[in-house]
Design a protein around this motif. Structure first.
Motif, PDB file in Angstrom:
ATOM      1  N   ALA A 402      53.794  44.878  32.109  1.00 23.05           N
ATOM      2  CA  ALA A 402      53.896  45.255  33.489  1.00 23.05           C
ATOM      3  C   ALA A 402      52.822  46.049  34.089  1.00 23.05           C
ATOM      4  N   LEU A 403      51.880  46.611  33.122  1.00 20.42           N
ATOM      5  CA  LEU A 403      50.834  47.603  33.535  1.00 20.42           C
ATOM      6  C   LEU A 403      50.311  47.073  34.789  1.00 20.42           C
ATOM      7  N   PRO A 404      49.704  45.648  34.781  1.00 20.70           N
ATOM      8  CA  PRO A 404      48.913  45.328  35.991  1.00 20.70           C
ATOM      9  C   PRO A 404      49.696  45.303  37.321  1.00 20.70           C
ATOM     10  N   THR A 405      50.926  45.418  37.286  1.00 17.88           N
ATOM     11  CA  THR A 405      51.571  45.075  38.465  1.00 17.88           C
ATOM     12  C   THR A 405      51.299  46.092  39.708  1.00 17.88           C
ATOM     13  N   PRO A 406      51.150  47.180  39.500  1.00 18.31           N
ATOM     14  CA  PRO A 406      50.682  48.190  40.621  1.00 18.31           C
ATOM     15  C   PRO A 406      49.255  47.804  41.303  1.00 18.31           C
ATOM     16  N   ASP A 407      48.511  46.835  40.651  1.00 20.42           N
ATOM     17  CA  ASP A 407      47.127  46.604  41.195  1.00 20.42           C
ATOM     18  C   ASP A 407      47.523  45.128  42.083  1.00 20.42           C
ATOM     19  N   MET A 408      48.541  44.745  42.074  1.00 21.03           N
ATOM     20  CA  MET A 408      48.654  43.686  42.642  1.00 21.03           C
ATOM     21  C   MET A 408      48.443  43.383  44.266  1.00 21.03           C
ATOM     22  N   ARG A 409      47.405  42.596  44.680  1.00 19.36           N
ATOM     23  CA  ARG A 409      47.119  42.288  46.065  1.00 19.36           C
ATOM     24  C   ARG A 409      47.518  40.865  46.680  1.00 19.36           C
ATOM     25  N   LEU A 410      47.872  40.886  47.692  1.00 16.97           N
ATOM     26  CA  LEU A 410      48.663  39.875  48.466  1.00 16.97           C
ATOM     27  C   LEU A 410      47.811  39.171  49.318  1.00 16.97           C
ATOM     28  N   ALA A 411      47.743  37.851  49.584  1.00 14.57           N
ATOM     29  CA  ALA A 411      47.035  37.266  50.683  1.00 14.57           C
ATOM     30  C   ALA A 411      47.311  35.779  50.845  1.00 14.57           C
ATOM     31  N   LEU A 412      46.785  35.236  52.005  1.00 14.49           N
ATOM     32  CA  LEU A 412      47.047  33.778  52.127  1.00 14.49           C
ATOM     33  C   LEU A 412      46.393  33.024  51.553  1.00 14.49           C
ATOM     34  N   GLU A 535      51.161  41.946  54.874  1.00 14.43           N
ATOM     35  CA  GLU A 535      51.779  43.211  55.282  1.00 14.43           C
ATOM     36  C   GLU A 535      53.418  43.363  55.416  1.00 14.43           C
ATOM     37  N   LYS A 536      53.736  42.201  56.365  1.00 10.12           N
ATOM     38  CA  LYS A 536      55.209  41.911  56.637  1.00 10.12           C
ATOM     39  C   LYS A 536      55.849  41.668  55.128  1.00 10.12           C
ATOM     40  N   LEU A 537      55.335  40.708  54.549  1.00  5.42           N
ATOM     41  CA  LEU A 537      56.093  40.525  53.120  1.00  5.42           C
ATOM     42  C   LEU A 537      56.046  41.566  52.405  1.00  5.42           C
ATOM     43  N   SER A 538      55.086  42.495  52.311  1.00  2.85           N
ATOM     44  CA  SER A 538      54.802  43.614  51.291  1.00  2.85           C
ATOM     45  C   SER A 538      56.102  44.559  51.935  1.00  2.85           C
ATOM     46  N   VAL A 587      46.334  37.271  34.988  1.00  2.79           N
ATOM     47  CA  VAL A 587      45.705  36.024  34.762  1.00  2.79           C
ATOM     48  C   VAL A 587      45.136  35.372  36.367  1.00  2.79           C
ATOM     49  N   PHE A 588      45.948  35.526  37.521  1.00  2.08           N
ATOM     50  CA  PHE A 588      45.477  34.832  38.642  1.00  2.08           C
ATOM     51  C   PHE A 588      44.682  35.890  39.538  1.00  2.08           C
ATOM     52  N   GLN A 589      45.044  37.114  39.273  1.00  2.00           N
ATOM     53  CA  GLN A 589      44.233  37.918  40.313  1.00  2.00           C
ATOM     54  C   GLN A 589      43.027  38.663  39.466  1.00  2.00           C
ATOM     55  N   GLN A 590      43.035  38.997  38.245  1.00  2.73           N
ATOM     56  CA  GLN A 590      41.980  39.661  37.369  1.00  2.73           C
ATOM     57  C   GLN A 590      41.233  38.729  36.466  1.00  2.73           C
ATOM     58  N   GLY A 591      41.683  37.603  36.455  1.00  2.00           N
ATOM     59  CA  GLY A 591      41.021  36.296  35.821  1.00  2.00           C
ATOM     60  C   GLY A 591      41.371  36.538  34.305  1.00  2.00           C
ATOM     61  N   HIS A 592      41.863  37.079  33.493  1.00  2.00           N
ATOM     62  CA  HIS A 592      42.091  37.134  32.238  1.00  2.00           C
ATOM     63  C   HIS A 592      42.730  35.906  31.768  1.00  2.00           C
ATOM     64  N   LEU A 593      42.018  35.121  30.987  1.00  2.00           N
ATOM     65  CA  LEU A 593      42.591  33.928  30.114  1.00  2.00           C
ATOM     66  C   LEU A 593      42.907  32.819  31.302  1.00  2.00           C
ATOM     67  N   THR A 601      38.914  30.099  40.187  1.00  2.00           N
ATOM     68  CA  THR A 601      38.301  31.447  40.662  1.00  2.00           C
ATOM     69  C   THR A 601      39.778  32.548  41.066  1.00  2.00           C
ATOM     70  N   PRO A 602      39.627  33.553  40.331  1.00  2.00           N
ATOM     71  CA  PRO A 602      40.620  34.290  40.418  1.00  2.00           C
ATOM     72  C   PRO A 602      40.689  35.087  41.882  1.00  2.00           C
ATOM     73  N   GLY A 603      41.713  35.605  42.214  1.00  2.00           N
ATOM     74  CA  GLY A 603      42.075  36.015  43.775  1.00  2.00           C
ATOM     75  C   GLY A 603      43.254  36.668  43.982  1.00  2.00           C
ATOM     76  N   PRO A 604      43.599  37.205  44.903  1.00  2.00           N
ATOM     77  CA  PRO A 604      44.957  37.779  45.428  1.00  2.00           C
ATOM     78  C   PRO A 604      46.048  36.668  45.108  1.00  2.00           C
ATOM     79  N   LEU A 605      47.255  37.291  45.037  1.00  2.00           N
ATOM     80  CA  LEU A 605      48.290  36.027  44.832  1.00  2.00           C
ATOM     81  C   LEU A 605      49.019  35.816  46.293  1.00  2.00           C
ATOM     82  N   ILE A 606      49.248  34.680  46.170  1.00  2.00           N
ATOM     83  CA  ILE A 606      49.746  34.101  47.421  1.00  2.00           C
ATOM     84  C   ILE A 606      50.872  35.145  48.035  1.00  2.00           C
ATOM     85  N   SER A 607      50.968  35.443  49.258  1.00  2.00           N
ATOM     86  CA  SER A 607      51.841  36.569  49.853  1.00  2.00           C
ATOM     87  C   SER A 607      53.176  36.473  49.593  1.00  2.00           C
TER      88      SER A 607
END
Length: 746
Positions: A402-412, A535-538, A587-593, A601-607
């Protein structure tokens, strides 16, 4: 409830031809309705009440020519400076004329006239304005747009059509069938019978067919996002197979204990069917509960998935008993069919054998289903013996995940993370190459005054404020509506649409223009919309999580008549969610594995992924919790010690829960092979979440904690016990009902 379902199961078997015929009729009618009433799906994510959405509504009302979908054609000349030559200008002019003549296009802007040319004179951006919104652009119009520029490409130029108009419906291909194939193999191994596996799969597929056909039939009157049907298919397949698996597994156990097929089906639906109804209800409630966050597209997604789950439950408790009636004892492996006929056959009379409910804790006449040398019993004894180390290791492991969870970023979703080689990705990469990332996430500022004079006065003020705002690369000249009361300014940031600096810029612009008087100034554009939605979903996420956790405690308190068991289950659910978020972010944001899941291409998670994941995993976690712990409670109530009951519950449930989890992981994992990164991340997160919850939390930490709690696990204040209604998930009422019908034995 168990008694009612018992009667329903027996009735479905007795009238099996009618039941099968009715479901086939429903399937045909739903299919015809879907074929004739199906409407288009939406690829945009609207958010009523946000500034970006109010700006779009204002444009649609006062400046309709600028409210349609836009496209951007990126042009790359063979060499630097070629756009300034007469030959290059002729190529661009020909391309602009071709784009302007496309069906559905209002007009195209010559980049040489507005300065949309890179400093080296090699790249240009052709702006294309469509008359209708992105979701109203037809497939034929979109195809024609994608094919523009063939003449220029024949001369060695590179032409890449892009923009929001390319947004379309994700395609479901053959890769998802791989997950269904793996699920079928798991069923065959679990049952050791092609008949049992085939009927379970057939039952689930009929349920999915009815649910999906009904959903598409409704798409003509409700707006579905493009991901809603895929989510419904993903979840409907997984729970449909699992629910049928639970009932078939209990039915086979009842046959091995000597019951007739009719009585075995009745008791399977009365016991395992009760757990299926409860588990399905929790999934439906959690998904329907998405409506509380007041986000329309998310509400529709939740209700669509809830509908397919509801159909899966109805099919499991009605169609599955009917199909089992056709199969008889052929649902058992050949070597066990003779064993199944050793008990009392009651199919011809009214006498009922209650041995299926007897306590088999002792004696030598234990059925094969009670063999305590199986892996489930051995695993349970190991876990309960070393319960403290198991709990500590489990908590530590999930905590690390769970350590990477606080770094989660959301976007469309955007073109920057689209599949490599797709038209949207090619256009995006070419734009970034020639102009920079900011040109792929341009913003739009709407200035609306009560009079043309008010708007004309406000536009220079707004332009000056925008140019002084940090991280703004350029501000395009204002476009005025025909009546002069509405102006549209383009703003190009220095950073890409999902960059944190761009999010800061959106807030800075709104703060800077907030003091403009005599005119409304609103910021919109795909980038601003994505930020507002995220932001509204967060903001809604903590509220929804609290709702789900509270609901889990209440529902499990009803089922298990305990305080500590629901609290333990809720904490386990939180561990599952945190660890799943952590792995998905890694995996999906930071690109590991990322290569292992085919992510380009890694990137923010879908909102909407986190809030949707919470709702779905909640229902699935309660499913496994009920299936395992209800047997523990049943054995504890009937005289076994807390440790013996824990081992017995695990021993009986481990095989089925393992098969169910593997099936869900297979179905969800099949969607990881899709190119669409949104669907890929959803399938991955759900598959990982199921694996963690089933194997780490429910089958490892739960029995260890139950063993540690001992008798205290089942404590409930007497006043609360009297206040809570008895839902009878374990079939205690059914047991009493059957015993009353059984004549006294001499």
């Amino acid at each position: 409830m168990a008694t009612l379902l018992y009667r329903l199961g027996r009735g479905a078997l007795r009238r099996r031809r009618l039941v099968v015929a009715l479901w086939l009729v429903v399937l045909v009618i739903a299919g015809l309705a879907a074929a004739t009433l199906r409407g288009p799906t939406a690829s945009n994510f609207t958010m009523p009440g946000t500034e970006s959405q109010r700006a779009l509504d204002l444009l649609a009302e006062q400046f309709p020519a600028a409210s349609g979908a836009t496209g951007t054609i990126t042009v790359k000349a063979p060499a630097d400076g070629q756009l300034a030559t007469p030959e290059g200008q002729a190529v661009v002019q020909e391309l602009v004329q071709e784009a302007s003549s496309l069906p559905g296009v209002v007009g195209a802007v010559n980049p040489l006239q507005v300065g949309a040319v890179s400093p080296n004179g090699r790249y240009a951006l052709v702006q294309v304005q469509f008359a209708s919104g992105g979701d109203e652009v037809s497939d034929a119009q979109r195809t024609a747009y994608e094919e523009v520029g063939a003449a220029a490409e024949a001369k060695g130029w590179q032409v890449a059509p892009g923009g929001e108009v390319l947004g379309g419906e994700p395609e479901i291909g053959s890769t998802e069938a791989l997950g269904v194939l793996v699920a079928a193999i798991v069923l065959i191994i679990t049952f050791g019978s092609l008949v049992a596996a085939g009927m379970t799969m057939l039952n689930a597929l009929i349920g999915v067919g009815v649910g999906m056909a009904g959903l598409f039939a409704l798409s003509g009157v409700i707006e579905l996002t493009s991901t809603a049907p895929i989510l419904a298919l993903m979840l409907g397949l997984a729970v449909g197979i699992d629910y049928s698996l639970f009932i078939t597994s209990r039915h086979r156990q009842n046959l091995l204990e000597g019951l007739s097929p009719e009585e075995a089906v009745g008791r399977a639906v009365g016991t395992a069917g009760s757990a299926v109804v409860f588990a399905g209800a929790t999934v439906v409630i959690a998904l329907a509960g998405l409506a509380v966050v007041n986000i329309p597209f998310l509400t529709v997604m939740g209700l669509a998935a809830a509908g397919t789950v509801t159909v899966a439950v109805l099919v499991a408790i009605t169609l599955q008993p009917a199909l089992l009636g056709f199969a008889g004892r052929r649902v058992l492996p050949r070597r066990l069919r003779a064993v199944a006929t050793d008990g009392t056959d009651t199919s011809a009379g009214t006498t009922t054998d209650t041995s299926a409910f007897a306590d088999h804790s002792g004696g030598t006449d234990r059925p094969a289903a009670e063999d305590e040398s199986r892996f489930g019993f051995r695993w349970a004894r190991l876990v309960t013996r070393f319960r403290v180390p198991v709990i500590l290791v489990g908590l530590l492991g999930l905590g690390l995940l769970a350590l990477p969870t606080p770094d989660m970023r959301l976007a469309l979703p955007g073109a920057a993370t689209a599949a490599v080689g797709s038209p949207a990705r090619v256009a995006n990469d070419l734009t970034v190459e020639g102009f920079g990332a900011g040109f792929t996430g341009r913003l739009a500022v709407v200035v609306a005054g009560a009079t043309p004079q008010a708007t004309a006065t406000a536009v220079p003020q707004v332009t000056a404020l925008l140019q002084r705002t940090e991280n703004v690369l350029a501000v395009a000249p204002a476009q005025l509506s025909p009546d002069g009361r509405t102006a549209l300014l383009g703003v190009v940031p220095k950073t890409g649409p999902t960059d944190e600096a761009t999010e800061t810029l959106v807030h800075d612009i709104r703060g800077a223009v907030g003091g403009i008087r005599d005119a409304d100034v609103l910021l919109t554009g795909a980038t601003a919309i994505g930020i507002d939605v995220s932001e509204k979903l967060s903001d809604a996420l903590p509220v929804y999580l609290l709702l789900v956790v509270g609901l889990s405690v209440l529902l499990l308190m009803l089922v298990f008549r305990s305080l500590l068991v629901p609290v333990k289950a809720a904490l386990g659910f939180l561990l599952t969610v945190a660890a799943t978020f952590g792995i998905t972010v890694a995996v999906f944001q930071q690109g590991h594995l990322a290569d292992l899941v085919g992510l380009d291409t890694p990137g923010p998670l879908i909102s909407f992924l986190p809030i949707l994941l919470i709702g779905i995993l909640f229902g699935l976690a309660m499913d496994y919790e009920v299936f395992l712990v209800s047997r523990m409670r049943e054995d504890f109530v009937h005289g076994k010690s807390a440790r013996q009951a824990t081992i017995s519950g695990m021993g009986h449930g481990a095989r089925v829960v393992t098969a169910a989890a593997l099936i869900m992981m297979s179905v969800f994992g099949g969607f990881v092979f899709l190119e669409d990164p949104v669907i890929k991340s959803m399938g991955f997160a759900l598959a990982v979440g199921v694996a963690i919850d089933a194997f780490v939390v429910r089958m490892t930490i739960v029995p260890a904690v139950m063993s540690l709690l001992g008798d205290r696990a089942w404590w409930l204040p007497s006043w609360l016990n009297r206040a809570l209604p008895n839902v009878d998930i374990e079939g205690e009422g059914l047991r009493t009902h059957l015993e009353e019908q059984t004549p006294a034995r001499v």
